[in-house]
Write a protein that holds these residues in place. Structure first.
Motif, mmCIF file in Angstrom:
data_model
loop_
_atom_site.group_PDB
_atom_site.id
_atom_site.type_symbol
_atom_site.label_atom_id
_atom_site.label_comp_id
_atom_site.label_asym_id
_atom_site.label_seq_id
_atom_site.Cartn_x
_atom_site.Cartn_y
_atom_site.Cartn_z
ATOM 1 N N LEU A 6 49.394 -0.732 -66.328
ATOM 2 C CA LEU A 6 47.974 -0.525 -66.021
ATOM 3 C C LEU A 6 47.281 0.204 -67.172
ATOM 4 O O LEU A 6 46.188 -0.181 -67.598
ATOM 5 C CB LEU A 6 47.827 0.273 -64.727
ATOM 6 N N TYR A 7 47.914 1.255 -67.685
ATOM 7 C CA TYR A 7 47.314 2.006 -68.792
ATOM 8 C C TYR A 7 47.151 1.125 -70.025
ATOM 9 O O TYR A 7 46.119 1.166 -70.704
ATOM 10 C CB TYR A 7 48.185 3.219 -69.147
ATOM 11 N N TYR A 8 48.167 0.311 -70.311
ATOM 12 C CA TYR A 8 48.107 -0.552 -71.499
ATOM 13 C C TYR A 8 47.016 -1.604 -71.335
ATOM 14 O O TYR A 8 46.283 -1.910 -72.285
ATOM 15 C CB TYR A 8 49.461 -1.236 -71.727
ATOM 16 N N LEU A 9 46.923 -2.158 -70.132
ATOM 17 C CA LEU A 9 45.893 -3.176 -69.864
ATOM 18 C C LEU A 9 44.498 -2.577 -69.956
ATOM 19 O O LEU A 9 43.576 -3.199 -70.505
ATOM 20 C CB LEU A 9 46.113 -3.786 -68.480
ATOM 21 N N LEU A 10 44.344 -1.360 -69.452
ATOM 22 C CA LEU A 10 43.043 -0.689 -69.503
ATOM 23 C C LEU A 10 42.618 -0.468 -70.954
ATOM 24 O O LEU A 10 41.481 -0.773 -71.338
ATOM 25 C CB LEU A 10 43.114 0.648 -68.761
ATOM 26 N N GLY A 11 43.545 0.050 -71.771
ATOM 27 C CA GLY A 11 43.226 0.286 -73.179
ATOM 28 C C GLY A 11 42.893 -1.000 -73.918
ATOM 29 O O GLY A 11 41.889 -1.086 -74.639
ATOM 30 N N ALA A 12 43.721 -2.034 -73.716
ATOM 31 C CA ALA A 12 43.493 -3.309 -74.389
ATOM 32 C C ALA A 12 42.213 -3.975 -73.886
ATOM 33 O O ALA A 12 41.486 -4.597 -74.669
ATOM 34 C CB ALA A 12 44.688 -4.240 -74.161
ATOM 35 N N GLY A 13 41.915 -3.828 -72.593
ATOM 36 C CA GLY A 13 40.711 -4.433 -72.037
ATOM 37 C C GLY A 13 39.444 -3.811 -72.592
ATOM 38 O O GLY A 13 38.463 -4.518 -72.872
ATOM 39 N N ILE A 14 39.444 -2.498 -72.770
ATOM 40 C CA ILE A 14 38.281 -1.823 -73.360
ATOM 41 C C ILE A 14 38.072 -2.293 -74.798
ATOM 42 O O ILE A 14 36.942 -2.573 -75.220
ATOM 43 C CB ILE A 14 38.464 -0.290 -73.305
ATOM 44 N N VAL A 15 39.180 -2.414 -75.530
ATOM 45 C CA VAL A 15 39.097 -2.932 -76.907
ATOM 46 C C VAL A 15 38.529 -4.351 -76.888
ATOM 47 O O VAL A 15 37.679 -4.714 -77.725
ATOM 48 C CB VAL A 15 40.483 -2.918 -77.580
ATOM 49 N N ASN A 16 38.957 -5.159 -75.918
ATOM 50 C CA ASN A 16 38.486 -6.539 -75.806
ATOM 51 C C ASN A 16 36.972 -6.600 -75.619
ATOM 52 O O ASN A 16 36.274 -7.374 -76.288
ATOM 53 C CB ASN A 16 39.194 -7.218 -74.625
ATOM 54 N N PHE A 68 52.197 -4.931 -77.978
ATOM 55 C CA PHE A 68 52.784 -3.869 -78.814
ATOM 56 C C PHE A 68 53.110 -2.633 -77.980
ATOM 57 O O PHE A 68 54.187 -2.037 -78.121
ATOM 58 C CB PHE A 68 51.816 -3.505 -79.947
ATOM 59 N N LEU A 69 52.208 -2.259 -77.086
ATOM 60 C CA LEU A 69 52.418 -1.061 -76.273
ATOM 61 C C LEU A 69 53.594 -1.231 -75.317
ATOM 62 O O LEU A 69 54.374 -0.301 -75.103
ATOM 63 C CB LEU A 69 51.141 -0.735 -75.500
ATOM 64 N N VAL A 70 53.735 -2.431 -74.736
ATOM 65 C CA VAL A 70 54.863 -2.677 -73.826
ATOM 66 C C VAL A 70 56.185 -2.646 -74.581
ATOM 67 O O VAL A 70 57.165 -2.031 -74.133
ATOM 68 C CB VAL A 70 54.687 -4.027 -73.093
#
Length: 456
Positions: A169-179, A210-212
């Motif tokens: 969830l944290y990785y998706l949140l970070g990547a989604g904001i970047v998106n 990368f984060l995973v």
């Protein structure tokens, strides 16, 4: 293992731990839908109608192509959870390294398919001639990120198997904001249109992958990933395929059946299509919320099956069904209650809202039936049955739905949208009933000790 992220699925309260597992996963799914919606809003508002059509024309095609490969991650999830529950570190290590290398191969294969086959695939999908050039450009760039998408999916499946749904969830949140930020930058400032949206998606997917991978490499427990040990175990690959391929194939056939349903809706004109599309988008949020308990049931059942805690599997099924019924009834009926307001976000047209409400009232009111069906499938896959639930789902949910459209819907007095939408709850009811019988028979075979079977 970082214990604050792990959930002990094999002891203690089932319901409480299932909620701890499912809520972050639910948030991840809903965030993904919101980020996808942001992509559409940005390209639609700042790149024009043709750009929006180009992105939209790819959605069904992307789902169709990727479903079977994403389905393989279900095999990774089940196998990892079973070995983790059994504390079989050797097989667990082989499964993880096989899975991560498999994700690379799947991603590279998908990239080649997208780069080489984009024009032909879009022609087969009958993409409008005026947008096919932009659609090909979008698809080719998007598929450059397929390796990252596969790595993230398989890596997240490993983490879910041991109860960790927070870090994905944290990785998706970070990547989604970047998106979202990159969408705005590439489309508004750089005027890159569909290319900008696709590039933003690829970059954000690469960040999440990368984060995973970094997370798995830093783990000091049995799920530790060592890049130099990446190798395909033929035995583990076979087991992943045995569980994952039916799941992926089922998703692909579902996509094809939905194309037929969409064709039936298309016959009623633009207003019906617009209302149907808006309602289906709203339903997506309800479905993803319920699907979190389907995923939880798979992981919990698989771990307890591996640990031979067979009695807990019945508790897991009960808890999963209870959660999905409450979620489906509550959110589904809230979607209907606030339906006109929600549909108004998509279109100000009163006719479109009316058409959308027709779908919401039938499908969302009874959406819990779909959740009940999926949780039963999750329990069956967790105890090692994948082909049987696939066949039951394809015949029940897909085959009967297509038969309904080919027969009942063709009768003049029943040739309306209500009859089209009724095909969903009717086929859910039939299919979940068969799944329930199948689970009961499977449980008698694999969950009840042989000495007790003789007494029954």
């Amino acid at each position: 293992m970082n214990k604050k992220y792990e959930i002990d699925m094999c002891s203690g309260s089932v319901l409480g731990k299932m909620l701890l597992f499912a809520l972050p996963l639910m948030c991840s799914s809903i965030l993904q839908l919101l980020f996808n919606a942001a992509d559409i809003v940005v390209v639609g508002r700042f790149a024009g109608d043709n750009a929006l059509a180009a992105v939209g024309s790819n959605t069904a095609l992307i789902n169709l192509i990727t479903n079977i490969f994403v389905g393989l991650s279900v095999g990774t999830n089940v196998l990892t959870a079973q070995y983790y529950g059994a504390k079989n570190d050797s097989d667990l290590k082989q499964t993880i390294h096989t899975s991560m290398l498999l994700s690379l191969y799947c991603g590279l294969l998908l990239t080649v398919i997208g780069l080489v086959g984009a024009p032909k695939l879009l022609e087969l999908m009958q993409a409008p001639p005026e947008v096919i050039g932009l659609a090909v450009l979008y698809l080719r760039i998007y598929f450059l990120g397929m390796t990252s998408m596969m790595v993230y999916n398989f890596g997240s499946a490993v983490l879910r198997a041991i109860g960790d749904t927070k870090r994905p969830l944290y990785y998706l949140l970070g990547a989604g904001i970047v998106n979202v930020l990159l969408n705005l930058f590439f489309v508004i400032l750089c005027h890159l249109g569909v290319a900008g949206v696709a590039m933003a998606t690829v970059i954000s997917q690469t960040i999440s992958a990368f984060l995973v991978v970094r997370c798995l490499m830093k783990e000091q427990s049995s799920i530790h990933l060592e890049l130099k040990e990446l190798a395909i175990s033929r035995e583990k690959l076979g087991k992943i395929m045995q569980i994952g391929l039916p799941a992926g194939f089922q998703g692909t056939i579902f996509s094809l059946s939905n194309v037929v349903i969409q064709s039936a809706v298309n016959s009623f004109g633009n207003i019906a299509v617009a209302g149907n599309s808006a309602a289906a988008n709203i339903e997506g949020f309800v479905y993803m919320a319920m699907n979190a308990f389907h995923q939880a049931t798979i992981s919990f059942t698989s771990q307890n099956y591996g640990a031979r805690e067979y009695k807990r599997i019945y508790k897991i099924l009960f808890a999963g069904e209870l959660c999905v019924i409450v979620t489906g009834v509550l959110l589904g009926n809230l979607a209907v209650f606030f339906g006109e307001m929600l549909l108004g976000i998509y279109s100000p047209s009163a006719d479109v809202i009316t058409a959308g409400m027709e779908r919401l009232k039938i499908i969302c009111t009874l959406y819990a039936l779909c959740g009940i069906m999926d949780v039963l499938v999750g329990a069956l896959r967790g105890i090692g049955y994948s082909i049987i639930p696939m066949v039951v789902s394809l015949v029940g949910a897909c085959g009967l739905r297509l038969l309904w459209i080919a027969t009942v819907f063709q009768i003049p007095e029943y040739h309306n949208l209500t009859i089209v939408y009724l095909s969903y709850p009717i086929t859910w009811t039939i299919t979940l009933s068969v799944h329930a019988i199948t689970f009961w028979l499977a449980a008698r075979k694999v969950l009840i000790p042989s000495d007790q079977k003789l007494e029954l």
